[in-house]
Scaffold this active site. Structure first.
Site, PDB file in Angstrom:
ATOM      1  CB  CYS A 100      -0.979  -0.018   1.166  1.00 55.72           C
ATOM      2  SG  CYS A 100      -0.508   0.952   2.576  1.00 55.72           S
ATOM      3  CD  GLU A 101      -0.711   5.350  -3.638  1.00 55.75           C
ATOM      4  OE1 GLU A 101      -0.117   4.923  -4.646  1.00 55.75           O
ATOM      5  OE2 GLU A 101      -1.567   6.255  -3.690  1.00 55.75           O
ATOM      6  CG  HIS A 102      -2.236   5.498   1.679  1.00 55.37           C
ATOM      7  ND1 HIS A 102      -3.424   4.877   1.378  1.00 55.37           N
ATOM      8  CD2 HIS A 102      -2.107   6.532   0.819  1.00 55.37           C
ATOM      9  CE1 HIS A 102      -3.999   5.514   0.362  1.00 55.37           C
ATOM     10  NE2 HIS A 102      -3.220   6.519   0.008  1.00 55.37           N
ATOM     11  CG  HIS A 103      -0.025   2.713   6.201  1.00 55.55           C
ATOM     12  ND1 HIS A 103      -1.272   2.641   5.609  1.00 55.55           N
ATOM     13  CD2 HIS A 103      -0.139   3.592   7.230  1.00 55.55           C
ATOM     14  CE1 HIS A 103      -2.113   3.428   6.252  1.00 55.55           C
ATOM     15  NE2 HIS A 103      -1.456   4.024   7.235  1.00 55.55           N
ATOM     16  CD  GLN A 142      -8.390  -4.443  -3.031  1.00 55.32           C
ATOM     17  OE1 GLN A 142      -8.000  -4.463  -1.861  1.00 55.32           O
ATOM     18  NE2 GLN A 142      -9.433  -5.141  -3.435  1.00 55.32           N
ATOM     19  CG  HIS A 170      -5.505  -3.603   2.236  1.00 55.24           C
ATOM     20  ND1 HIS A 170      -4.931  -2.663   1.414  1.00 55.24           N
ATOM     21  CD2 HIS A 170      -6.454  -4.217   1.498  1.00 55.24           C
ATOM     22  CE1 HIS A 170      -5.519  -2.701   0.221  1.00 55.24           C
ATOM     23  NE2 HIS A 170      -6.446  -3.631   0.249  1.00 55.24           N
ATOM     24  CB  CYS A 172      -2.021  -0.573   6.396  1.00 62.60           C
ATOM     25  SG  CYS A 172      -3.146  -0.513   5.023  1.00 62.60           S
TER      26      CYS A 172
HETATM   27 ZN   LIG Z   1      -2.075   1.330   4.049  1.00 71.01          ZN
END
Ligand SMILES: [Zn+2]
Length: 213
Positions: A100-103, A142, A170, A172
């Site tokens: 995931c590009e956020h975490h 996703q 996920h 995260c």
């Molecule tokens: Zn994430």
């Protein structure tokens, strides 16, 4: 092509074609891992961690190898000799893992991809799995992953319609934040006959679930 897919693809393409930032050297990347190791509270110089920066950087090369790959290489070879077969082609349960590009933590699951071939022909079944990997092995959401895969199929194969569903867990969500294990996220996107005819969507979901409880 579906407008939503098109705009997502344009966003992705423009973010990918931005002037490339200078890539750090391997040594710089390893130094950054040492900083993160210290950030955890551990000692990067202890024996068990001494080679960890090297291993992490090497693992990153594999996790994010999709940036070096191009969907058109995978989808350019089309087989026309299918003896008039023009019905649905479904490849289901294609396993994938992404980040995931956020975490920058993993999410993983399976992809189901169906299409109705056009006169252009069909592609090798393993190519669909390879295509999923090209986009999964990048920093992703996703939603974007789903749109990029179906966009590439639409663009290169021009099928009469394409359907895709991704089911993923996920990390995260399960390891941090709300810490809910076993939650799955489903995303679907349709183009062509699948988008226009709800009965085709039902057929797709039926075939994906067939034989499963
Ligand atoms: Zn994430």
């Amino acid at each position: 092509m579906d407008d939503v897919v098109k705009s997502l693809l344009e966003q992705t393409n423009s973010s990918l074609t931005k002037p490339a930032l200078a890539r750090p050297t391997r040594e710089e990347a390893e130094a950054a891992v040492r900083v993160l190791l210290r950030w955890t509270g551990d000692d990067p110089s202890r024996e068990g961690l001494r080679d960890t920066p090297k291993r992490v950087v090497k693992a990153f090369e594999e996790f994010f190898s999709g940036y070096e790959a191009d969907a058109s290489d995978v989808l350019s070879r089309v087989f026309e000799e299918v003896h008039g077969y023009d019905n649905i082609v479904l490849v289901r349960d294609i396993p994938f893992s992404s980040h995931c590009e956020h975490h920058m933590v993993p999410f993983f699951g399976v992809a189901h991809i169906a299409y109705y071939p056009s006169e252009a022909g069909v592609i090798g079944l393993s190519k669909l799995a390879r295509l999923v990997d090209i986009y999964a092995k990048r920093l992703q959401t996703q939603e974007a992953l789903t749109a990029q895969i179906i966009g590439a199929i639409d663009e290169h194969l021009q099928p009469r319609g394409c359907a895709i569903m991704l089911e993923a867990e996920h990390m995260c969500m399960s390891m941090r934040g709300v810490q809910k294990h076993g939650t799955s996220t489903l995303t679907t996107q349709f183009t062509g006959v699948f988008r226009d005819d709800p009965a085709e969507q039902v057929r797709f979901f039926g075939m994906v679930r067939q034989g499963k409880v």
